[in-house]
Write a protein that holds these residues in place. Structure first.
Motif, PDB file in Angstrom:
ATOM      1  N   GLY A  96       0.896  -1.058   0.380  1.00 36.49           N
ATOM      2  CA  GLY A  96      -0.069  -0.213   0.125  1.00 36.49           C
ATOM      3  C   GLY A  96       1.141   1.728   0.117  1.00 36.49           C
ATOM      4  O   GLY A  96       0.449   2.469   0.649  1.00 36.49           O
ATOM      5  N   ALA A  97       2.122   0.996  -1.370  1.00 35.00           N
ATOM      6  CA  ALA A  97       2.891   2.007  -0.494  1.00 35.00           C
ATOM      7  C   ALA A  97       1.935   3.420  -1.436  1.00 35.00           C
ATOM      8  O   ALA A  97       1.432   3.868  -2.691  1.00 35.00           O
ATOM      9  N   THR A  98       2.574   4.988  -1.272  1.00 26.81           N
ATOM     10  CA  THR A  98       1.739   6.033  -0.437  1.00 26.81           C
ATOM     11  C   THR A  98       3.344   6.466  -1.293  1.00 26.81           C
ATOM     12  O   THR A  98       2.709   7.875  -2.155  1.00 26.81           O
ATOM     13  N   GLN A  99       4.192   6.513  -1.307  1.00 25.69           N
ATOM     14  CA  GLN A  99       5.970   6.687  -2.060  1.00 25.69           C
ATOM     15  C   GLN A  99       6.642   5.950  -2.710  1.00 25.69           C
ATOM     16  O   GLN A  99       6.372   4.842  -1.610  1.00 25.69           O
ATOM     17  N   LEU A 100       7.030   5.962  -3.333  1.00 28.75           N
ATOM     18  CA  LEU A 100       8.658   4.721  -3.141  1.00 28.75           C
ATOM     19  C   LEU A 100       9.723   6.253  -3.835  1.00 28.75           C
ATOM     20  O   LEU A 100      10.159   7.365  -4.181  1.00 28.75           O
ATOM     21  N   LEU A 101      10.984   5.224  -3.339  1.00 30.96           N
ATOM     22  CA  LEU A 101      12.081   6.060  -2.653  1.00 30.96           C
ATOM     23  C   LEU A 101      12.888   5.473  -3.106  1.00 30.96           C
ATOM     24  O   LEU A 101      13.010   3.820  -3.072  1.00 30.96           O
ATOM     25  N   HIS A 102      13.951   5.431  -4.369  1.00 27.92           N
ATOM     26  CA  HIS A 102      14.767   4.515  -5.279  1.00 27.92           C
ATOM     27  C   HIS A 102      15.818   5.039  -4.654  1.00 27.92           C
ATOM     28  O   HIS A 102      16.266   5.971  -5.085  1.00 27.92           O
ATOM     29  N   LEU A 103      16.362   3.668  -4.051  1.00 27.42           N
ATOM     30  CA  LEU A 103      17.928   4.580  -3.892  1.00 27.42           C
ATOM     31  C   LEU A 103      18.874   3.035  -4.802  1.00 27.42           C
ATOM     32  O   LEU A 103      20.315   3.171  -4.643  1.00 27.42           O
ATOM     33  N   ALA A 104      18.418   2.060  -4.908  1.00 29.53           N
ATOM     34  CA  ALA A 104      18.890   1.196  -5.555  1.00 29.53           C
ATOM     35  C   ALA A 104      20.918   1.470  -6.350  1.00 29.53           C
ATOM     36  O   ALA A 104      19.686   1.759  -7.685  1.00 29.53           O
ATOM     37  N   ALA A 105      21.396   1.082  -6.869  1.00 27.26           N
ATOM     38  CA  ALA A 105      22.192   0.960  -7.556  1.00 27.26           C
ATOM     39  C   ALA A 105      23.552   0.329  -7.387  1.00 27.26           C
ATOM     40  O   ALA A 105      23.970  -0.334  -6.870  1.00 27.26           O
ATOM     41  N   LEU A 106      24.202  -0.140  -8.458  1.00 28.02           N
ATOM     42  CA  LEU A 106      25.473  -0.616  -8.389  1.00 28.02           C
ATOM     43  C   LEU A 106      26.153   0.838  -9.075  1.00 28.02           C
ATOM     44  O   LEU A 106      26.470   1.251  -9.425  1.00 28.02           O
ATOM     45  N   GLN A 107      27.151   0.738  -7.426  1.00 31.28           N
ATOM     46  CA  GLN A 107      28.087   1.496  -7.952  1.00 31.28           C
ATOM     47  C   GLN A 107      29.104   2.382  -8.883  1.00 31.28           C
ATOM     48  O   GLN A 107      29.446   0.793  -9.587  1.00 31.28           O
ATOM     49  N   VAL A 108      30.321   3.086  -9.177  1.00 30.38           N
ATOM     50  CA  VAL A 108      30.836   2.852  -9.871  1.00 30.38           C
ATOM     51  C   VAL A 108      31.877   1.912 -10.423  1.00 30.38           C
ATOM     52  O   VAL A 108      32.447   1.758 -11.735  1.00 30.38           O
ATOM     53  N   PRO A 109      32.369   1.505  -9.117  1.00 30.96           N
ATOM     54  CA  PRO A 109      33.550   0.623 -10.152  1.00 30.96           C
ATOM     55  C   PRO A 109      32.655  -0.783 -10.244  1.00 30.96           C
ATOM     56  O   PRO A 109      34.064  -1.562 -11.255  1.00 30.96           O
ATOM     57  N   LEU A 110      31.854  -0.820 -10.023  1.00 34.38           N
ATOM     58  CA  LEU A 110      30.829  -2.506 -10.093  1.00 34.38           C
ATOM     59  C   LEU A 110      30.206  -2.066 -11.827  1.00 34.38           C
ATOM     60  O   LEU A 110      30.674  -2.608 -12.989  1.00 34.38           O
ATOM     61  N   ARG A 130       4.648   9.971  -5.459  1.00 34.25           N
ATOM     62  CA  ARG A 130       5.420  10.463  -5.837  1.00 34.25           C
ATOM     63  C   ARG A 130       7.069   9.131  -6.202  1.00 34.25           C
ATOM     64  O   ARG A 130       6.543   8.769  -5.246  1.00 34.25           O
ATOM     65  N   VAL A 131       7.333   9.479  -6.758  1.00 29.95           N
ATOM     66  CA  VAL A 131       8.953   9.406  -6.491  1.00 29.95           C
ATOM     67  C   VAL A 131      10.232   9.999  -6.708  1.00 29.95           C
ATOM     68  O   VAL A 131      10.351  10.828  -7.215  1.00 29.95           O
ATOM     69  N   VAL A 132      10.629   8.848  -5.464  1.00 32.78           N
ATOM     70  CA  VAL A 132      11.894  10.120  -5.578  1.00 32.78           C
ATOM     71  C   VAL A 132      13.197   9.650  -5.766  1.00 32.78           C
ATOM     72  O   VAL A 132      13.300   7.978  -4.950  1.00 32.78           O
ATOM     73  N   TYR A 133      14.283   9.788  -6.112  1.00 34.90           N
ATOM     74  CA  TYR A 133      15.377   8.614  -6.387  1.00 34.90           C
ATOM     75  C   TYR A 133      16.634   9.547  -6.169  1.00 34.90           C
ATOM     76  O   TYR A 133      16.726  10.654  -6.318  1.00 34.90           O
ATOM     77  N   ALA A 134      18.042   8.629  -5.892  1.00 36.89           N
ATOM     78  CA  ALA A 134      19.046   9.338  -5.885  1.00 36.89           C
ATOM     79  C   ALA A 134      19.666   9.288  -7.581  1.00 36.89           C
ATOM     80  O   ALA A 134      20.051   8.223  -7.700  1.00 36.89           O
ATOM     81  N   SER A 135      20.291   9.976  -7.672  1.00 39.50           N
ATOM     82  CA  SER A 135      20.060  10.622  -8.404  1.00 39.50           C
ATOM     83  C   SER A 135      22.477  10.855  -8.529  1.00 39.50           C
ATOM     84  O   SER A 135      22.401   9.824  -7.302  1.00 39.50           O
ATOM     85  N   ARG A 188      21.127  14.836  -6.227  1.00 38.68           N
ATOM     86  CA  ARG A 188      22.559  14.827  -6.458  1.00 38.68           C
ATOM     87  C   ARG A 188      23.275  14.869  -5.405  1.00 38.68           C
ATOM     88  O   ARG A 188      24.331  15.407  -5.213  1.00 38.68           O
ATOM     89  N   PRO A 189      23.478  13.129  -4.666  1.00 39.15           N
ATOM     90  CA  PRO A 189      24.717  13.488  -3.335  1.00 39.15           C
ATOM     91  C   PRO A 189      26.584  13.493  -4.219  1.00 39.15           C
ATOM     92  O   PRO A 189      26.124  13.195  -5.273  1.00 39.15           O
ATOM     93  N   TRP A 190      26.984  14.328  -3.122  1.00 36.48           N
ATOM     94  CA  TRP A 190      28.248  13.483  -3.306  1.00 36.48           C
ATOM     95  C   TRP A 190      29.093  13.171  -2.824  1.00 36.48           C
ATOM     96  O   TRP A 190      28.590  11.964  -2.337  1.00 36.48           O
ATOM     97  N   THR A 191      30.249  13.354  -1.761  1.00 37.73           N
ATOM     98  CA  THR A 191      30.848  11.956  -0.960  1.00 37.73           C
ATOM     99  C   THR A 191      30.082  12.230   0.285  1.00 37.73           C
ATOM    100  O   THR A 191      30.243  12.735   1.645  1.00 37.73           O
ATOM    101  N   VAL A 192      29.287  11.118   0.430  1.00 39.49           N
ATOM    102  CA  VAL A 192      28.120  11.164   1.537  1.00 39.49           C
ATOM    103  C   VAL A 192      29.100  10.257   2.713  1.00 39.49           C
ATOM    104  O   VAL A 192      30.045   9.816   2.387  1.00 39.49           O
ATOM    105  N   PHE A 230      16.521  13.868   1.394  1.00 40.62           N
ATOM    106  CA  PHE A 230      15.761  12.983   0.550  1.00 40.62           C
ATOM    107  C   PHE A 230      14.099  12.155   1.582  1.00 40.62           C
ATOM    108  O   PHE A 230      12.893  12.207   0.631  1.00 40.62           O
ATOM    109  N   VAL A 231      13.816  12.610   3.523  1.00 40.85           N
ATOM    110  CA  VAL A 231      13.265  12.148   3.597  1.00 40.85           C
ATOM    111  C   VAL A 231      12.071  13.305   3.203  1.00 40.85           C
ATOM    112  O   VAL A 231      10.563  13.121   3.343  1.00 40.85           O
TER     113      VAL A 231
END
Length: 322
Positions: A72-86, A118-123, A176-180, A226-227
């Motif tokens: 019953g999601a009201t918002q989607l938060l998309h953070l899944a990703a493979l990082q630079v080396p992979l 809404r969709v919120v996602y990590a660029s 668009r985060p940088w060095t977290v 993000f929140v």
């Protein structure tokens, strides 16, 4: 809110989960397998029980939709990703997860438009190239010139998000985060400042492999952004830079040494500048979603070191990434 999250077992996802739980919201994490080791660094057992795990592959649109319907999601938060080396090692797999996975999330939002607001996602800051010669902050809307597959996939996602708004009215916000940096940041090209703090907490030395300017962003602040993006008033599809403390790696080390005297002489660094613009303008983000929290570099380092030290005292400091 009822937030279905991909990538919820990562560093940022774990901090977002903590903040959502503390705010009284409901959270479900969609992932291939249940892996709570980062969440366990932040949540107690009672809080952890409130996080629902849904097994599934983000690249499978039918599974993503089914998870959103069942929860019953009201918002989607998309953070899944493979990082630079992979992504560098396997560009096709990188595209499958980072691009096709993002499309699956947006297809779910389209199919469940009356349910999901809404969709919120990590660029990523990796959508930018090395920046301009004078080092001036880059605005959100400059021409994007990524220098990695990972950055190119993030540009693709931002463009696809715009098309979903134009064609289907799906609202989305990309950050668009940088060095977290902070507890739980144990993988990726820019994880080394965090690893340096962890190493010193464990009584070890650490060599950061690069140098130059970098934008250091405390993970608690990034999670809070993000929140905020999940429920702040907004319509459209846009992508925003995120900014923290833009300093040299040398300054990071000297600040660390001033905050934690035991770090003196324990952390060294290289000289090569990473090929991403070191200074980004976040004025549009602050205007749209702000004011957003900003933890100072010395405070962020101190909090991270204290958390790592506490984990060490409890016998729970994982050093496998060092």
């Amino acid at each position: 809110m009822r937030v279905l999250m991909t990538g919820g077992y990562g560093c940022i996802g774990s901090w977002v989960t903590m903040q959502l739980i503390e705010g009284g919201h409901e959270v479900a994490i969609l992932d291939l397998r249940r892996d709570t080791h980062r969440l366990e660094l932040l949540l107690d057992s009672e809080q952890l029980e409130r996080v629902r795990f849904i097994p599934g592959d983000v690249t499978d649109p039918s599974l993503v939709r089914e998870a959103a319907e069942q929860f019953g999601a009201t918002q989607l938060l998309h953070l899944a990703a493979l990082q630079v080396p992979l992504c560098r090692a396997d560009p096709i797999k990188g595209a499958l997860v980072n691009v096709v996975g993002t499309l699956a999330v947006f297809e779910t939002a389209r199919a469940l438009k009356d349910q999901i607001s809404r969709v919120v996602y990590a660029s990523s800051a990796a959508v930018h190239g090395p920046g301009v010669p004078d080092g001036a902050p880059l605005a959100d809307e400059v021409r994007l010139t990524p220098m990695t597959h990972y950055g190119a996939y993030k540009v693709c996602n931002e463009l696809n998000a715009r098309v979903y708004w134009l064609d289907h009215g799906i609202s989305s916000i990309a950050l668009r985060p940088w060095t977290v940096y902070g507890v739980g940041r144990d993988f990726g090209m820019t994880s080394e400042p965090t690893k340096a703090i962890k190493a010193v907490a464990a009584g070890r030395n650490y060599a950061i492999s690069y140098g130059g300017l970098q934008d250091l962003q405390y993970v608690g602040d990034v999670a809070a952004a993000f929140v905020r993006a999940l429920d702040a008033p907004f319509e459209g599809a846009d992508a925003f830079n995120v900014r923290g403390d833009v300093v040299s790696i040398e300054t990071f080390v000297s600040t660390f040494e001033s905050v934690v005297p035991d770090a003196k002489g324990r952390v060294t660094h290289g000289s090569n500048q990473l090929p991403i613009a070191p200074s980004l303008d976040e004025s549009r983000l602050q205007a749209q979603l702000g004011p957003l929290p900003r933890t100072s570099l010395d405070q962020g380092i101190a909090e991270t070191y204290q958390r790592f030290s506490s984990l060490r005292e409890q016998g729970r400091l994982d050093l496998s990434d060092l």
